[in-house]
Write a protein that holds these residues in place. Structure first.
Motif, PDB file in Angstrom:
ATOM      1  N   GLY A  67       0.921  -1.256  -0.098  1.00 55.91           N
ATOM      2  CA  GLY A  67      -0.083  -0.006   0.038  1.00 55.91           C
ATOM      3  C   GLY A  67       0.709   1.146   0.131  1.00 55.91           C
ATOM      4  N   TYR A  68       2.222   1.228   0.382  1.00 56.60           N
ATOM      5  CA  TYR A  68       2.948   2.421   0.524  1.00 56.60           C
ATOM      6  C   TYR A  68       2.323   3.468   1.560  1.00 56.60           C
ATOM      7  N   GLU A  69       1.589   3.386   2.255  1.00 56.26           N
ATOM      8  CA  GLU A  69       0.879   4.449   3.152  1.00 56.26           C
ATOM      9  C   GLU A  69       1.820   4.298   4.327  1.00 56.26           C
ATOM     10  N   TYR A  70       2.215   5.492   4.514  1.00 54.53           N
ATOM     11  CA  TYR A  70       2.959   5.933   5.743  1.00 54.53           C
ATOM     12  C   TYR A  70       2.310   5.802   7.018  1.00 54.53           C
ATOM     13  N   LEU A  71       2.670   4.931   7.759  1.00 57.19           N
ATOM     14  CA  LEU A  71       1.724   4.895   9.073  1.00 57.19           C
ATOM     15  C   LEU A  71       2.126   5.327  10.377  1.00 57.19           C
ATOM     16  N   LYS A 119      -0.591  -2.730   8.915  1.00 53.43           N
ATOM     17  CA  LYS A 119       0.464  -2.052   8.910  1.00 53.43           C
ATOM     18  C   LYS A 119       1.616  -3.178   8.302  1.00 53.43           C
ATOM     19  N   ALA A 122       0.922  -1.813   4.711  1.00 54.06           N
ATOM     20  CA  ALA A 122       1.252  -0.541   4.591  1.00 54.06           C
ATOM     21  C   ALA A 122      -0.331   0.333   3.948  1.00 54.06           C
ATOM     22  N   ILE A 123      -1.445  -0.363   4.668  1.00 53.70           N
ATOM     23  CA  ILE A 123      -2.708   0.328   4.310  1.00 53.70           C
ATOM     24  C   ILE A 123      -3.268   1.010   5.391  1.00 53.70           C
ATOM     25  N   GLN A 124      -3.866   1.956   5.594  1.00 53.36           N
ATOM     26  CA  GLN A 124      -4.431   2.678   6.558  1.00 53.36           C
ATOM     27  C   GLN A 124      -5.478   1.965   7.099  1.00 53.36           C
ATOM     28  N   ALA A 149     -10.174   7.069   0.561  1.00 54.19           N
ATOM     29  CA  ALA A 149      -9.060   7.043   1.053  1.00 54.19           C
ATOM     30  C   ALA A 149      -8.280   5.843   0.611  1.00 54.19           C
ATOM     31  N   ALA A 151      -8.761   2.905   2.460  1.00 56.36           N
ATOM     32  CA  ALA A 151      -8.533   2.442   3.654  1.00 56.36           C
ATOM     33  C   ALA A 151      -9.249   1.248   4.109  1.00 56.36           C
TER      34      ALA A 151
END
Length: 176
Positions: A67-71, A119, A122-124, A149, A151
């Motif tokens: 996902g490349y989402e910074y968490l 996590k 990498a997905i919200q 989003a 998410a």
């Protein structure tokens, strides 16, 4: 205590947790004498691969894109054999464009497991505590936000939503 900052301590804690799981997994694979990349014991592990300039996560026969989402910098859940089984099931469902509904007694880590899997890929993940006063309009707004989003959501106390509201949600989800 040492001279580590709070952020460094959290980072190292997460790295150690992940590394201990990796060590245990390697010991298990060696103990089972796994020697083929086609062995189920290997395939059932979550694996990250670079393919065509993208990170693909594979587990059993499922694959999903990272996902490349910074968490942020946060703790990680200790991964147990049950956690691994939940990950396999949820990633397989996600691969099939489905959701998952972990069930069990209160306080057993269902929500934390879903959050930690989010996590790992990498997905919200938004945790939503459902209440009996929730209506379908509020749920509609929530689903629109999730879709916008990209998410995941974890619905705590989902059973507290009134049957009429659940019925409308199910109809909308089905596209009817």
């Amino acid at each position: 205590g040492g001279n580590l900052s709070k952020q460094a301590r959290i980072t190292l804690g997460a790295l150690v947790t992940i590394d201990v799981h990796a060590r245990d997994t390697v010991e298990q694979l060696v103990g089972l004498q796994v020697s083929s990349e086609n062995s189920f014991d290997w395939l059932c592990q979550m694996r990250y691969n670079w393919e065509d300039e993208d990170c693909i996560i594979r587990i059993i026969n499922a694959h999903i894109t990272y996902g490349y989402e910074y968490l942020g910098n946060s703790f990680r859940l200790v991964i147990t054999p049950l956690t691994d089984r939940c990950y396999r099931t949820l990633v397989s469902a996600f691969h099939l464009h489905l959701g998952g509904g972990p069930e069990g007694p209160a306080g057993t880590g269902k929500t934390e497991t879903v959050k930690d899997l989010a996590k790992a890929i990498a997905i919200q993940c938004v945790v939503f505590n459902c209440s009996d006063g929730l209506d379908f309009l509020a749920m509609g707004k929530f689903f629109k936000g999730l879709a916008a989003a990209g998410a995941w959501s974890c619905f705590d106390e989902f059973n507290r939503i009134e049957l009429e509201v659940l019925s409308v949600i199910a109809q909308v989800a089905r596209g009817a």
